[in-house]
Design a protein around this motif. Structure first.
Motif, mmCIF file in Angstrom:
data_model
loop_
_atom_site.group_PDB
_atom_site.id
_atom_site.type_symbol
_atom_site.label_atom_id
_atom_site.label_comp_id
_atom_site.label_asym_id
_atom_site.label_seq_id
_atom_site.Cartn_x
_atom_site.Cartn_y
_atom_site.Cartn_z
ATOM 1 N N ILE A 95 0.797 -1.106 -0.100
ATOM 2 C CA ILE A 95 -0.129 -0.006 0.052
ATOM 3 C C ILE A 95 0.785 1.160 -0.076
ATOM 4 O O ILE A 95 1.734 1.709 1.152
ATOM 5 C CB ILE A 95 -0.742 0.048 1.152
ATOM 6 C CG1 ILE A 95 -1.820 -1.322 1.290
ATOM 7 C CG2 ILE A 95 -1.725 1.220 1.171
ATOM 8 C CD1 ILE A 95 -2.566 -1.483 2.537
ATOM 9 N N GLN A 124 -8.058 -1.946 -2.627
ATOM 10 C CA GLN A 124 -7.318 -3.176 -2.953
ATOM 11 C C GLN A 124 -7.081 -4.143 -1.646
ATOM 12 O O GLN A 124 -7.290 -5.453 -1.407
ATOM 13 C CB GLN A 124 -6.108 -3.245 -3.573
ATOM 14 C CG GLN A 124 -5.292 -4.982 -3.867
ATOM 15 C CD GLN A 124 -4.055 -4.891 -4.403
ATOM 16 O OE1 GLN A 124 -3.527 -3.829 -4.868
ATOM 17 N NE2 GLN A 124 -3.391 -5.787 -4.636
ATOM 18 N N HIS A 142 -4.646 1.378 -3.679
ATOM 19 C CA HIS A 142 -4.006 0.247 -2.947
ATOM 20 C C HIS A 142 -5.041 0.037 -1.776
ATOM 21 O O HIS A 142 -4.906 -1.077 -1.291
ATOM 22 C CB HIS A 142 -2.773 0.137 -2.366
ATOM 23 C CG HIS A 142 -1.561 0.374 -3.654
ATOM 24 N ND1 HIS A 142 -0.377 1.006 -3.429
ATOM 25 C CD2 HIS A 142 -1.732 -0.015 -5.016
ATOM 26 C CE1 HIS A 142 0.202 1.116 -4.548
ATOM 27 N NE2 HIS A 142 -0.501 0.467 -5.515
#
Length: 320
Positions: free
Chosen positions: A293, A301, A298
């Motif tokens: 990240i 995600q 991110h």
């Protein structure tokens, strides 16, 4: 599902805090707070050129990386995502200690900002450097490509590559010795990193350790509130004294990612989130899935992966 947070040590890409800053209000407020503690402007923390003097450059760089890592943590916390175990490498180990509750955020950033006052090395001292190295996993192979070479130290062990073909390490020491070694071994075995002029995690960093020792002694450490994995040996840090010892030894002792992720696995971690700059994604073999990240995309995600693996996010707000 047990979640672990792993904080890198800056061996990799530059931080991307600007994108997170523009996206999340919690990060904007956080950078304003870091600015107040360190005396740096938000621009200096986020994106402006680093100073040229070695120790001042190192100081601002550590503030930048730690601010990004904690900013990512705070965004995830706003979505009810929190770690069951935590650890990191180098600066990441100190950042993890802060987020484990062993010292205050202000104390961490005042310490990092104060390191700019470390005296510069004498001009006549040999230039220092860092290199990434690739070693054999075969039994009986040298511990690293620079083994027994004067002026070269094993500074970090990142463990086997994802394909199991070799081991990635960090060497540090005298720049001339590292350059000579890179020229002697097969191409790509030892890769000196441009612009890295501090032999971190080696005995050459002793003057910095001695300068910072009284400042670290003055920090009111407390016992970690969650399992905190050491990067200096296979160990869970359980007391204030353990954490203080990590801070004191961090600059001169070699680090090991293997010790951190093995310890996390033993703590039952089933998903790891890697915060901030680190070895690029997909290169290393981790014992559990990991999500790196650094940018806003991110975050989504990480939340999606956590949900898919069974972490309850029912009470978290929607991600816009």
């Amino acid at each position: 599902m047990s979640l672990g947070y792993l904080f890198g040590g800056g061996v990799g890409t530059e931080p991307h805090g600007l994108e997170l800053y523009r996206t999340f209000e919690v990060v904007q407020g956080w950078y304003e707070q870091v600015s107040a503690w360190t005396g740096l402007t938000v621009g200096e923390i986020l994106e402006e050129d680093l100073p040229t003097a070695q120790e001042e450059r190192q100081s601002v760089g550590t503030v930048r990386e730690a601010a990004l890592a904690i900013g990512v943590h705070d965004v995830l916390a706003s979505f009810d995502l929190r770690p069951a175990a935590i650890g990191g490498l180098s600066l990441g180990a100190m950042t993890a200690s802060c987020l484990a509750g062993s010292l205050g955020r202000r104390e961490l950033f005042e310490m990092l900002a104060g390191s700019r006052d470390t005296p510069e090395p004498p001009a006549e001292d040999p230039q220092q450097g860092i290199a990434i190295a690739f070693g054999s996993l075969a039994e009986g192979a040298p511990s690293h490509p620079g083994e027994n070479v004067p002026g070269i130290y094993l500074a970090g062990d990142f463990g086997p590559t994802a394909d199991g073909a070799q081991r990635i390490m960090m060497l540090a020491g005298h720049a001339e010795a590292l350059g000579a070694l890179a020229a002697e071994v097969p191409p790509g075995t030892v890769v000196p990193l441009p612009g890295r002029t501090i032999a971190v995690h080696t005995p050459l960093r002793r003057p910095y350790r001695d300068f910072m020792a009284p400042r670290i002694d003055a920090i009111p450490f407390t016992a970690p509130e969650i399992p905190l994995l050491s990067c200096l040996e296979p160990k869970v840090l359980r007391t204030a004294a353990d954490v203080r010892d990590l801070f004191q030894r961090n600059s001169t002792d070699p680090i090991s990612l293997v010790d951190v992720y093995t310890g996390m696995k033993e703590q039952g971690v089933q998903l790891g989130l890697v915060m901030g700059p680190s070895i690029p994604e997909g290169i290393l073999a981790f014992p559990f899935p990991v999500v790196h990240i650094e940018r806003p995309e991110h975050i989504e995600q990480a939340l999606t992966t956590a949900y898919d693996l069974g972490i309850d996010l029912s009470g978290a707000p929607a991600l816009s």
